[in-house]
Design a protein around this motif. Sequence first.
Motif, PDB file in Angstrom:
ATOM      1  N   PHE A  97       0.827  -1.201   0.000  1.00  0.00           N
ATOM      2  CA  PHE A  97       0.000   0.000   0.000  1.00  0.00           C
ATOM      3  C   PHE A  97       0.866   1.258   0.000  1.00  0.00           C
ATOM      4  O   PHE A  97       0.593   2.213  -0.736  1.00  0.00           O
ATOM      5  CB  PHE A  97      -0.940  -0.008   1.207  1.00  0.00           C
ATOM      6  N   VAL A  98       1.926   1.247   0.804  1.00  0.00           N
ATOM      7  CA  VAL A  98       2.829   2.401   0.849  1.00  0.00           C
ATOM      8  C   VAL A  98       3.507   2.590  -0.502  1.00  0.00           C
ATOM      9  O   VAL A  98       3.617   3.721  -1.014  1.00  0.00           O
ATOM     10  CB  VAL A  98       3.861   2.232   1.987  1.00  0.00           C
ATOM     11  N   VAL A  99       3.963   1.503  -1.109  1.00  0.00           N
ATOM     12  CA  VAL A  99       4.598   1.587  -2.429  1.00  0.00           C
ATOM     13  C   VAL A  99       3.598   2.082  -3.474  1.00  0.00           C
ATOM     14  O   VAL A  99       3.940   2.911  -4.334  1.00  0.00           O
ATOM     15  CB  VAL A  99       5.199   0.219  -2.821  1.00  0.00           C
ATOM     16  N   ALA A 100       2.342   1.624  -3.401  1.00  0.00           N
ATOM     17  CA  ALA A 100       1.325   2.055  -4.367  1.00  0.00           C
ATOM     18  C   ALA A 100       1.030   3.548  -4.216  1.00  0.00           C
ATOM     19  O   ALA A 100       0.863   4.252  -5.220  1.00  0.00           O
ATOM     20  CB  ALA A 100       0.054   1.232  -4.187  1.00  0.00           C
ATOM     21  N   VAL A 101       0.973   4.037  -2.980  1.00  0.00           N
ATOM     22  CA  VAL A 101       0.726   5.464  -2.762  1.00  0.00           C
ATOM     23  C   VAL A 101       1.899   6.288  -3.288  1.00  0.00           C
ATOM     24  O   VAL A 101       1.709   7.320  -3.962  1.00  0.00           O
ATOM     25  CB  VAL A 101       0.459   5.753  -1.269  1.00  0.00           C
ATOM     26  N   LEU A 102       3.114   5.842  -3.007  1.00  0.00           N
ATOM     27  CA  LEU A 102       4.289   6.564  -3.512  1.00  0.00           C
ATOM     28  C   LEU A 102       4.340   6.548  -5.040  1.00  0.00           C
ATOM     29  O   LEU A 102       4.688   7.556  -5.674  1.00  0.00           O
ATOM     30  CB  LEU A 102       5.568   5.976  -2.929  1.00  0.00           C
ATOM     31  N   ASN A 103       3.996   5.406  -5.654  1.00  0.00           N
ATOM     32  CA  ASN A 103       3.955   5.337  -7.115  1.00  0.00           C
ATOM     33  C   ASN A 103       2.891   6.265  -7.688  1.00  0.00           C
ATOM     34  O   ASN A 103       3.104   6.898  -8.725  1.00  0.00           O
ATOM     35  CB  ASN A 103       3.684   3.910  -7.575  1.00  0.00           C
ATOM     36  N   THR A 104       1.747   6.349  -7.025  1.00  0.00           N
ATOM     37  CA  THR A 104       0.672   7.218  -7.506  1.00  0.00           C
ATOM     38  C   THR A 104       1.093   8.687  -7.444  1.00  0.00           C
ATOM     39  O   THR A 104       0.886   9.440  -8.400  1.00  0.00           O
ATOM     40  CB  THR A 104      -0.605   6.998  -6.677  1.00  0.00           C
TER      41      THR A 104
END
Length: 135
Positions: A97-104
């Motif tokens: 989830f943290v990686v997905a937020v940073l990617n977004t």
Amino acid sequence: MSSVAEKLQRKEHRSATSKQVRLKLVYIDFWSVVKLSFLVWLCLGVVLIVASVLVWVVLNSTDVFHSLDLLLRDILGNENFSITDNFGLSQVVLFTFVVAVLNTVTGTILGAIGALLYNLSVRFTGGLLVGFQNN
């Protein structure tokens, strides 16, 4: 009474003339690019989270984690070591989830920068020449 299909069948087929149009792309709307890149990266983030959960579930159900536990217990000499204690489903989902937020966030910013750079470069290059054809 005749049907529409019969009327269309009776018509002669005229050869369609193809018309070609050339247009220049001289401006990209900044907010449209920001919204589109946000939505694309948000969808990719959801795909990343779902894929990581599925991979974890498959690895857990096929006892890959148990085999790795046995191997690492032999290597480390620690009888209390367990991979699922350190890399449980909740930890994997949180990290993803943290990686997905940073990617977004990063993808949205890069999309905005790309739109700004294109709009600035159009002043020097004149834009992209795009050709369309009517078949």
